[in-house]
Design a protein around this motif. Structure first.
Motif, PDB file in Angstrom:
ATOM      1  N   TYR A 127      -3.022  -6.417 -12.241  1.00 18.48           N
ATOM      2  CA  TYR A 127      -4.143  -5.479 -12.242  1.00 18.48           C
ATOM      3  C   TYR A 127      -5.077  -5.875 -13.377  1.00 18.48           C
ATOM      4  CZ  TYR A 127      -0.884  -2.937  -9.320  1.00 18.48           C
ATOM      5  OH  TYR A 127      -0.026  -2.596  -8.337  1.00 18.48           O
ATOM      6  N   LYS A 128      -6.216  -5.167 -13.436  1.00 18.20           N
ATOM      7  CA  LYS A 128      -7.169  -5.448 -14.514  1.00 18.20           C
ATOM      8  C   LYS A 128      -6.461  -5.315 -15.848  1.00 18.20           C
ATOM      9  CE  LYS A 128     -12.081  -4.797 -14.170  1.00 18.20           C
ATOM     10  NZ  LYS A 128     -13.021  -3.862 -13.569  1.00 18.20           N
ATOM     11  N   GLU A 179       0.836  -1.198   0.000  1.00 21.13           N
ATOM     12  CA  GLU A 179       0.000   0.000   0.000  1.00 21.13           C
ATOM     13  C   GLU A 179       0.873   1.250   0.000  1.00 21.13           C
ATOM     14  OE1 GLU A 179      -4.177   0.947   2.300  1.00 21.13           O
ATOM     15  OE2 GLU A 179      -2.974  -0.837   2.730  1.00 21.13           O
ATOM     16  N   GLY A 193       2.181   2.469  -3.040  1.00 20.95           N
ATOM     17  CA  GLY A 193       1.188   2.946  -3.994  1.00 20.95           C
ATOM     18  C   GLY A 193       0.789   1.892  -5.019  1.00 20.95           C
ATOM     19  N   SER A 226      -1.389  -0.706  -4.375  1.00 22.97           N
ATOM     20  CA  SER A 226      -2.554  -1.499  -3.997  1.00 22.97           C
ATOM     21  C   SER A 226      -3.808  -1.144  -4.781  1.00 22.97           C
ATOM     22  CB  SER A 226      -2.819  -1.322  -2.507  1.00 22.97           C
ATOM     23  OG  SER A 226      -2.976   0.046  -2.212  1.00 22.97           O
ATOM     24  N   LYS A 227      -3.825   0.001  -5.380  1.00 26.02           N
ATOM     25  CA  LYS A 227      -5.043   0.425  -6.058  1.00 26.02           C
ATOM     26  C   LYS A 227      -5.336  -0.493  -7.253  1.00 26.02           C
ATOM     27  CE  LYS A 227      -7.494   4.635  -6.928  1.00 26.02           C
ATOM     28  NZ  LYS A 227      -7.481   5.455  -8.122  1.00 26.02           N
ATOM     29  N   GLY A 228      -6.563  -1.084  -7.203  1.00 25.07           N
ATOM     30  CA  GLY A 228      -6.968  -1.961  -8.292  1.00 25.07           C
ATOM     31  C   GLY A 228      -6.202  -3.269  -8.358  1.00 25.07           C
ATOM     32  N   LEU A 229      -5.430  -3.537  -7.338  1.00 24.90           N
ATOM     33  CA  LEU A 229      -4.620  -4.755  -7.328  1.00 24.90           C
ATOM     34  C   LEU A 229      -5.510  -5.986  -7.195  1.00 24.90           C
ATOM     35  CD1 LEU A 229      -1.766  -5.919  -7.318  1.00 24.90           C
ATOM     36  CD2 LEU A 229      -1.677  -5.544  -4.852  1.00 24.90           C
TER      37      LEU A 229
END
Ligand SMILES: Cc1cc2nc3c(=O)[nH]c(=O)nc-3n(C[C@H](O)[C@H](O)[C@H](O)COP(=O)(O)OP(=O)(O)OC[C@H]3O[C@@H](n4cnc5c(N)ncnc54)[C@H](O)[C@@H]3O)c2cc1C
Ligand code: SF4
Ligand code: SF4
Ligand code: SF4
Lengths: 659, 319
Positions: free
Chosen positions: B138-139, B116, B119, B121-124
């Motif tokens: 990720y997506k 996290e 940076g 973790s977003k969308g992970l």
């Protein structure tokens, strides 16, 4: 709701002078569950006790708090008072407002506050006290005496004469101790051996005494009335039954080592009896110096022995026996003089310790009692005795007075003059201490009849000077420096505890003082008992002593042991630990910390989710538990609790004091 | 070479289907990338869901306390877990005969907080480890980074990456990097008393008394913890610092001499109290006072706080 009565004692002025008794009584009366509070001048007196009894009956008290002196003094008194009024004694709680309060405080207001807090604490605990019942435990009617010097001999004989079996365990090959090494004894100058050997023989022949020489106590378990000792009989390598004591073996033995009994002044053989009157008069083979054992050569003694008593394959024997009482009489040593280089001890053969001097004047000693200088075997003319070597000396020796040196130095001065009427004794001393029956007279005789020259002062240095010793000192009375050309110097080395006394203390669970002498339970009122019940002290192991004192203490210790052994049963202390099995996790910490081996592991079976589960838990043997509480503090889940001192009771006390 | 996670599934299946074990305790993936839950599997068919990934951090052995097996329970132990298991064994809380241990060599696990913080973790969706690298999925697309950068602090100073007890070892032993173990403690020791007090008071005042630190601890294995007892009540319920301090001091004392320094208490604490520092202070003191002792590492070595030796340094000479 409990019905607690609080009884506050003035202890004459001891408490009343520092604590406001009326104020405390009023405050106590308002404490939770307290329905009655009163005070009296001497609560322990007949009148005080009747007050308590009457209140218990009239007010239907179910708990009693006595605020007075230490429970060590009067707990038992008040237990009995309560019992007489029909109250279980364990429902009585003592608040110590004397030793813990009035004696240590000056300010009356503060002391009063503290007395109230202490009573509040006792009330909180008392409210949680439960009835407890003592049970009877049988007493093993046999005594163990450790150490066969004059102290141990006397104690063993007394106990045996009272009709009880005694085992006497002596570490060295013979009983006799230090006294066997001595020549004549102050203050009467009778020959040491002449008065000691009859007692030694009596020990050997007494039908109630079993003698274990060359043996040691390795382990002691149990408790008063029920000790269990492990005794190791070291292999003598000589069959006690077969040996006739003829002495051919030690005549023939080719190995020589320094004789411990003769303070290393002469050699003994590897197979030896320490001295001619030894009991038993059976040699031992000192395996550390015997060629048969060190080099696998030799074997002469076995060939020589006409009785076939030599047995090189003999092994140590380990015995386990039960005892009701133990007397410790392990004696003393003298101080090592390594730190006293100024006296040239160890550097010059004619500088001796007083024990070496004893051997030199002794007719069974190295010179056949002729007292000759070790250096050239000539008779000494001038002999300087230096007292207090290491005694009353905080920095290099011991702070205490060794008590016997003044007397034996006077004895030595007399013995010198008896051997050699021309010889001159000089005695350097700090003070002369001759408190004892006929002691001062004895000392005066040394001065007046035997011409010993006493010099108050210290010796700075002893210089070897050709075949003489130059002694440089100060005579502090005249203020002059003195120089004496001496043929021999004798050092009164301090008496000290046996170096292994702390280990023995640990093994027995008794305590030692800062100098490793065993401590008595009370310096005035219980001088022959150790702190641990059932263990008694005799002789120099408890502090420096001469023979008369040793013998009196030994007889005292024997009397105490006899009192104990005469009882069929002892009342057990009901304040023992118990395990709450549902809380016990079976970590067994308690087993490891219990100093009395009172906790054991056991397996229980439980049903959990319908399945039978076996798990281990701890179990306290109430007969072995001494109520020390070690287990309770080692137990994380609080599963083991000491009755009379439960976690709950102690928490209540802490809360009462803090909140 | 086969992936460790594959081997793990195989041995789990094997031990259940052969009947040797009646249950396997392993890890299972949760709904989020950072969740690897303990899984309790009794049906051989269920072993396919078992995983071993950089988040398989929980020590499974403590779950043994809840189970009453007739046959064996199989479980997986990392190096740190094995120390805790050993301590439970020593404390008599588990039966060695009733467990089947699979050892897992482990060079470190990933601290989600670090992911996290970086940076990432977003969308992970998923994180995988390949050799020395982490792959973040990720997506759209993926990213790579050196794995060690994301390891728990406790893993970076790990002393036993390979289990000291097992029936079967899965995978190759990993090397151990020596570290200065007591640096944090030494630093605290030299700070002035008041500062130290306020340091701990500050931390303890944040404690929410969730008892997660106790629950996760392999040395806290009592049947009933004294802090849960109603009578006597050792710990007041009031939210007061003194009560919390009492809890923490008692906790530290209860594990003293038995704490295996797995660092789980500090990891689990939701408010980030550095409990391991307190434990390590005890370990350091014990080592200095009674000689090196590594709880959980050597079952034959006597526990210093439960043995009395006449040459113990706290035994004053002569008395
Ligand atoms: C130089 C000198 C001169 C003295 N002259 C006199 C005198 O003239 N008059 C006088 O009244 N007093 C004299 N004394 C004092 C006298 O020696 C002691 O009072 C007496 O010896 C004390 O006896 P005890 O039994 O206590 O100890 P000891 O005589 O020391 O006997 C103790 C015994 O216990 C044994 N032992 C020790 N440890 C163990 C163990 N762990 N297990 C088994 N056995 C053990 C020892 O081997 C020894 O046999 C003199 C002392 C000295 C040093
Ligand atoms: S210390 Fe407590 S938990 Fe451990 S075995 Fe003893 S009674 Fe049971
Ligand atoms: S209180 Fe506990 S440790 Fe002490 S003697 Fe009894 S069982 Fe042993
Ligand atoms: S885990 Fe953290 S918050 Fe919870 S009790 Fe322990 S220290 Fe307190």
């Amino acid at each position: 709701m409990r019905r607690i009565g609080v009884f506050i004692c003035w202890c004459g002025t001891n408490i009343a002078n520092t604590v406001n008794i009326e104020g405390v009584t009023e405050a106590a009366g308002k404490m939770p569950s307290v329905i009655y509070a009163d005070n009296y001048k001497y609560m322990c007196s007949e009148i005080g006790q009747s007050m308590i009894k009457e209140a218990i009956i009239k007010e239907k008290l179910d708990r009693v708090v006595v605020a007075a002196c230490s429970p060590r003094m009067h707990e038992l008194t008040f237990f009995k008072t309560a019992a007489a009024a029909g109250l279980n004694p364990y429902l009585v709680e003592i608040a110590n407002i004397r030793e813990h309060c009035s004696w240590v405080h000056k300010d009356k207001q503060e002391a009063t506050g503290k007395a109230i807090a202490l009573i509040r604490t006792a009330v909180a605990k008392a409210a949680r006290n439960k009835e407890l019942w003592a049970t009877q435990i049988p007493v093993e009617c046999r005594a163990l005496v450790i150490g066969g010097g004059i102290g141990g001999i006397q104690a063993a004989l007394d106990i045996a004469d009272a009709g009880f079996e005694v085992d006497l365990v002596e570490r060295t090959p013979s009983i006799g101790g230090r006294m066997a090494q001595l020549d004549k004894t102050f203050p009467t100058l009778d020959c040491s051996a002449c008065i000691l050997t009859p007692k030694m023989v009596e020990v050997a022949s007494h039908h109630n005494i079993t003698l274990y020489t060359f043996s040691e106590v390795e382990k002691v378990d149990g408790f008063v009335g029920n000790f269990e000792a492990t005794i190791r009989k070291k292999a003598r390598s000589i069959d006690l039954e077969k040996c006739t004591g003829c002495g051919i073996c030690w005549e023939k033995c080719p190995s020589r080592v320094k004789s411990e009994f003769d303070e290393a002044l002469v050699m003994r053989k590897a197979v030896y009896v320490p001295f001619p009157q030894a009991v038993p008069n059976v040699p031992v083979i000192d395996r550390a110096s015997c060629r048969r054992f060190t080099r696998e050569k030799c074997g002469i003694c076995r060939k020589a022995c006409p009785a076939g008593a030599v047995n090189y394959d003999q092994e140590d024997e380990v015995l386990q026996k039960k005892y009701g009482a133990i007397v410790v009489a392990t004696g003393f040593d003298i101080l090592d003089l390594d730190d006293f280089g100024e006296f040239s001890y160890g550097k010059h053969p004619d500088v001796l310790t007083s024990l070496e001097f004893e051997r030199l004047v002794n007719s069974s000693g190295p010179t056949g009692g002729r007292l000759l200088r070790p250096s050239d075997q000539s008779p000494p003319k001038n002999v300087v005795f230096i007292q207090c070597v290491g005694s009353r000396d905080k920095s290099r020796g011991k702070p205490y007075c060794s008590k016997i040196c003044c007397m034996y130095s006077a004895k030595h001065a007399i013995l010198l003059r008896e051997k050699y009427p021309e010889a001159q004794a000089y005695v350097f001393y700090i003070d002369i201490r001759t408190a004892g029956k006929d002691f001062e007279e004895f000392h005066r005789r040394a001065v007046e009849e035997y011409g010993a020259l006493y010099l108050k002062g210290s010796v700075g240095k002893v210089f070897p000077d050709g075949d003489k010793l130059l002694v440089k000192g100060v005579d502090s009375l005249s203020g002059h420096a003195v120089e004496i050309e001496a043929d021999m110097v004798v050092l009164a080395a301090a008496i000290k505890a046996k170096s292994d006394a702390p280990q023995l203390a640990r093994l027995l669970g008794i305590s030692t003082d800062t100098h490793s002498f065993f401590t008595e339970a009370h310096p005035k009122l219980r001088p022959v008992e150790a702190h641990t019940a059932g263990i008694f002290l005799a002789g120099a192991c408890q502090g420096p002593k001469d023979i008369p004192e040793t013998v009196s203490q030994a007889s005292g210790a024997a009397a105490k042991a006899i009192i104990l052994l005469s009882k069929d049963n002892l009342l057990s202390n009901p304040c023992v630990s118990e395990v709450n099995e549902s809380l016990c996790t079976g970590c067994l910490s308690c087993i490891k910390v219990c100093p009395y081996g009172a906790v054991a592991e056991k397996t229980i079976e439980e049903k959990i989710h319908g399945k039978a589960l076996k798990r281990r838990v701890a179990e306290v043997n109430e007969a072995l538990c001494q109520g020390c509480g070690s287990c309770t503090v080692s137990c994380r889940p609080g599963a083991v609790n000491l009755k009379g001192f439960t976690n709950e009771q102690i928490m209540a006390e802490v809360d009462a004091i803090c909140l | 070479m086969k992936q460790l996670s594959e081997i793990l599934k195989e041995v789990a299946f094997g031990s259940l289907s052969s009947g040797e074990a009646e249950m396997v305790i392993g890890w299972q993936k949760g709904p989020f990338w950072w969740q690897s839950f303990p899984a309790f599997i009794t049906d051989p068919g269920g072993t396919g869901s078992l995983i071993w990934d950089p988040f398989s951090v929980s020590n499974l052995s403590k779950y043994l306390l809840k189970e009453v097996p007739e046959k064996k329970i199989a479980l997986f132990l990392k190096g740190c877990d094995a120390l805790g298991f050993n301590q439970m064994l020593r404390d008599g809380r588990v039966d060695r005969e009733k467990v089947l241990l699979f050892g897992i060599p482990c060079d470190g696990l990933v601290d989600p907080a670090r992911v996290e913080a970086a940076g990432l973790s977003k969308g992970l969706l998923q994180v995988k480890k390949e050799q020395e690298e982490l792959i973040f999925y990720y997506k759209k697309g993926q990213r790579k980074a050196p794995a060690r950068d994301f390891y728990y602090a406790k893993c970076l100073s790990c002393r036993y990456p390979n289990p000291v007890i097992y029936d079967q070892m899965l995978g190759e032993a990993v090397p151990c990097q020596p570290v200065e173990r007591f640096a944090d403690v030494s630093k605290l020791e030299t700070t002035p008393l008041e500062e130290r007090f306020s340091y701990w008071s500050r931390h303890f005042s944040r404690c929410i008394r969730c008892f997660a630190c106790r629950n996760v601890c392999p040395a806290c294995s009592c049947r009933e913890c004294i802090f849960d007892l109603a009578e006597p009540r050792w710990l007041g319920k009031a939210n007061e610092l003194s009560e919390t301090q009492f809890y923490h001091i008692t906790r530290a004392y209860h594990v003293a001499g038995r704490c295996v320094d797995c660092g789980e208490c500090a990891r689990i604490c939701p408010v980030g109290i550095p409990l391991a520092e307190l434990n390590r202070k005890f370990i350091k003191d014990i080592n200095e006072l009674y000689g090196e002792y590594d709880a959980g590492a050597d079952l034959d070595k006597e526990a210093p706080l439960l043995t009395f030796k006449t040459d113990d340094p706290d035994v004053s000479s002569g008395s």
